[in-house]
Design a protein around this motif. Structure first.
Motif, short mmCIF file in Angstrom:
data_model
loop_
_atom_site.label_atom_id
_atom_site.label_comp_id
_atom_site.label_asym_id
_atom_site.label_seq_id
_atom_site.Cartn_x
_atom_site.Cartn_y
_atom_site.Cartn_z
N ASP A 193 0.89 -1.32 -0.02
CA ASP A 193 0.12 0.01 -0.10
C ASP A 193 1.07 1.16 -0.03
O ASP A 193 0.37 2.24 -0.37
N ILE A 194 1.87 1.25 0.59
CA ILE A 194 3.06 2.25 0.85
C ILE A 194 3.71 2.48 -0.65
O ILE A 194 3.62 3.73 -1.05
N TYR A 195 3.88 1.72 -1.34
CA TYR A 195 4.80 1.50 -2.45
C TYR A 195 4.08 1.84 -3.69
O TYR A 195 4.43 2.21 -4.68
N GLN A 196 3.14 1.21 -3.69
CA GLN A 196 2.31 1.06 -5.25
C GLN A 196 1.91 2.53 -5.52
O GLN A 196 1.75 3.53 -4.87
N LEU A 197 1.60 2.82 -7.02
CA LEU A 197 1.54 3.81 -7.69
C LEU A 197 0.11 4.22 -7.15
O LEU A 197 -0.77 3.36 -6.98
N THR A 198 0.00 5.40 -6.88
CA THR A 198 -1.32 6.07 -6.30
C THR A 198 -2.30 6.49 -7.82
O THR A 198 -1.74 6.38 -8.72
N GLU A 199 -3.35 6.70 -7.81
CA GLU A 199 -4.22 6.94 -8.63
C GLU A 199 -3.91 8.42 -9.47
O GLU A 199 -3.78 8.20 -10.62
N GLU A 200 -3.23 9.08 -8.70
CA GLU A 200 -2.84 10.38 -9.14
C GLU A 200 -1.65 10.27 -10.21
O GLU A 200 -1.48 10.83 -10.94
N ASN A 201 -0.78 9.48 -9.39
CA ASN A 201 0.47 9.24 -10.29
C ASN A 201 0.32 8.48 -11.48
O ASN A 201 1.08 8.67 -12.43
N SER A 202 -0.62 7.63 -11.44
CA SER A 202 -0.97 6.87 -12.81
C SER A 202 -1.54 7.87 -13.68
O SER A 202 -1.19 7.80 -14.89
N ARG A 203 -2.30 8.88 -13.18
CA ARG A 203 -2.93 9.70 -14.08
C ARG A 203 -1.77 10.57 -14.61
O ARG A 203 -2.09 10.99 -15.86
N LEU A 204 -0.81 10.87 -14.05
CA LEU A 204 0.21 11.82 -14.47
C LEU A 204 0.85 11.01 -15.46
O LEU A 204 1.46 11.69 -16.42
N ARG A 205 1.20 9.75 -15.45
CA ARG A 205 1.95 9.14 -16.30
C ARG A 205 1.01 9.12 -17.70
O ARG A 205 1.71 9.18 -18.73
N PHE A 206 0.03 8.83 -17.63
CA PHE A 206 -0.77 8.93 -18.99
C PHE A 206 -0.63 10.29 -19.57
O PHE A 206 -0.80 10.39 -20.68
N LEU A 207 -0.81 11.38 -18.72
CA LEU A 207 -0.71 12.74 -19.17
C LEU A 207 0.60 12.89 -20.01
O LEU A 207 0.43 13.58 -21.03
#
Length: 572
Positions: A193-207
């Motif tokens: 839970d601490i290390y996995q990608l957050t929803e926000e970080n995933s959105r930033l990658r797609f952007l």
């Protein structure tokens, strides 16, 4: 102002990227593009189809991420920006579906609109910057800067916007957090839970992929650029690199049916000696455009003679280290396979995050190319171990191939990359082993594995005789003639085995696998998984050869004795 919290908005019509004015063919080529996002996501499987198993397909996730990115803008803000004031200004152009702030070389806001017309409206009001002593490249992108002309935000008006984390916490802080958990099972799930990608970080990658696609679309209007690897396979860690794939398979008319007789038209196109040469040419030009026109893209390197040609650069606004490849379809299938395995059983991802963190803490893996074991090799080793359990936790790749339907058929450059995509067809056997049991057994399995004779093969799910002389042999799941761990030397493999021996032994000792909570506000003593991450565990492995040959259990007994002495001193 309305800020929509609904996630059901559909993608609107395309917006136009501006035409650059100036000299040179590269500049003239940047003109209006139609992303054709809805065309050919790279598979015959319908992207929006949900599996009966309840899991989204990787293609559905990619399509959703791409659609969100096309409706989004990235805005550089002043550190004292008032959040409500910003949202009120931006919402003039349309309903805001989601937004968040983060820090990377300054404060940034990612804003997703409910539809793409809002992005076009925002473009109409954005100005080209005027710089007195410099010239600007007039390429308009969805990376914008917010200016406050003639006014200053008052510090007492600050809304205290919360920035989303984009990097992992330090290892020492992780150890402290894990030490507070009351079971090793909880420690493992907490680490994930601490290390996995957050929803926000995933959105930033797609952007970031979408911003780069706007540049590539000047030459290939129907192209897509999508993330692959750890960014989307479910095993991504905060701070990891962004691997991107330039997909040209969606170009229309590629598979147009020609009439049997009569007139027909076809495009005139440049020809090259090989598909590799075409890939190198495309990446060379796209790399040049990124270097010359890409806002925030720095340190661009065109590594075109590598086995898989790529363009490497840093995207400063996001903080991502980026690798752009093309014609890398096997890597996309590997991404899909790892995603599938991670969705089949939640223990898979928990253990992958744990083993990768453990390996990185002890320098078994590294971000620097060399003789280290890679994260991909380590993940395949874990999958192989889970296939070898009794009963198996996950199926072999051959079994997944046997379950595949006609739509799943995939042969890439002569390599059979076929496996089932419908989760409901996969029947798992009942294995009730806990995360703690599996982690201990993983270390025991590889502490005694016959690396000198055997190869690891997740296609068959069983050991096979090595086909070549190499310290570690892990068969590539799809390009079966390749060894994905060919770079690993004997020294690094010996370190891995020694650490597996130590970790297996430590997890079986009551002194280190029992929760010891702190008293009266004091920090908890490291225990369980937290103990395995302490750097002192490997102090004896990097020294002289004589020291390395000392039995692992003797080194651990010395460590435990030292821990006991420390506890006695504290009590006295």
């Amino acid at each position: 102002m309305r800020i929509s919290v609904s996630f059901g908005a559909t993608m609107a019509s395309p917006f136009a990227v501006c035409r650059l004015k100036g000299r040179g063919s590269l500049v003239k080529c940047l003109q209006k593009v139609d992303p054709f996002l809805h065309r050919n996501i790279g598979t015959d499987v319908v992207a929006t189809q949900e599996q009966r198993h309840g899991c989204k397909s990787l293609y559905a996730i990619q399509a959703e991420g791409q659609a969100q990115a096309e409706r989004s803008v990235l805005i550089s803000c002043h550190s004292s920006i008032n959040e409500k004031k910003l949202l009120k200004y931006i919402s003039r152009h349309g309903d805001i579906k989601k937004y968040f702030f983060y820090e990377s070389y300054g404060l940034y806001a990612v804003v997703e609109f409910a539809n793409r017309e809002s992005v076009a409206s925002l473009f109409e009001r954005a100005a080209v910057p005027r710089v007195s002593h410099e010239s600007t490249v007039p390429f308009k992108s969805r990376l914008l800067s917010l200016r406050n002309i003639g006014l200053a935000d008052s510090t007492n008006q600050q809304s205290g916007q919360q920035c989303q984390p984009q990097t992992p916490i330090p290892i020492n802080e992780l150890i402290l957090r894990l030490s507070k958990e009351e079971s090793i099972n909880q420690q493992i799930t907490s680490l994930r839970d601490i290390y996995q990608l957050t929803e926000e970080n995933s959105r930033l990658r797609f952007l970031v992929c979408s911003l780069l696609k706007d540049i590539a679309a000047a030459y290939f209007p129907e192209c897509t650029i999508k993330p692959f690897g750890s960014s989307v396979n479910g095993f991504g860690k905060l701070g990891s690199d962004l691997d991107m794939f330039l997909d040209l398979d969606g170009i229309s008319s590629r598979n147009a049916t020609k009439p049997i007789s009569g007139l027909s038209l076809e495009y005139q196109m440049k020809r090259a000696n090989s598909e590799r040469a075409v890939t190198q040419s495309i990446l060379s030009v796209i790399g040049e455009c990124v270097d010359q026109f890409g806002p925030g893209c720095v340190g661009v390197q065109k590594i075109l003679n590598a086995r898989c040609p790529l363009v490497r650069f840093t995207h400063q606004p996001s903080g991502f280290q980026c690798d752009l490849t093309a014609n890398n379809r096997v890597a996309m299938k590997s991404t899909e396979l790892l995603y599938l395995y991670g969705e089949l059983d939640p223990r898979v991802r928990c253990l992958v995050f744990t083993v990768r963190c453990w390996a990185r803490a002890h320098s078994i893996t590294s971000s620097i190319p060399g003789a280290w074991i890679t994260n991909f090799s380590l993940t395949v080793m874990l999958l192989f171990f889970l296939q070898r359990r009794s009963p198996p936790i996950i199926p072999t790749l051959d079994h997944l191939r046997d379950l595949a339907g006609p739509a799943d058929k995939s042969v890439i450059e002569g390599n059979d990359c076929t496996f089932v995509s419908d989760f409901s067809k996969i029947q798992l056997q009942s294995n009730t082993e806990t995360l703690e049991q599996l982690l201990c057994e993983f270390f025991e399995f590889y502490a005694t594995f016959a690396f000198s004779r055997m190869s690891i093969n997740i296609r068959k799910g069983k050991e096979q005789n090595k086909p070549e002389v190499a310290p570690l042999h892990i068969q590539n799941p799809f390009e079966t003639s390749l060894n994905v761990s060919k770079n690993v030397n004997a020294t690094q493999l010996d370190r891995f085995v020694a650490l597996c021996q130590e970790s297996s032994w430590l997890l079986q000792q009551s002194e280190t696998n029992t929760f010891r909570g702190g008293n009266k506000g004091k920090a908890s003593q490291p225990w369980g998984l937290a103990t395995l991450l302490l750097p002192s565990q490997v102090a004896g492995i990097n020294v002289s050869k004589k020291r390395r040959q000392e039995p692992a259990n003797e080194r651990i007994k010395s460590l435990l004795e030292s821990l006991k002495n420390t506890n006695r001193q504290k009590k006295s």
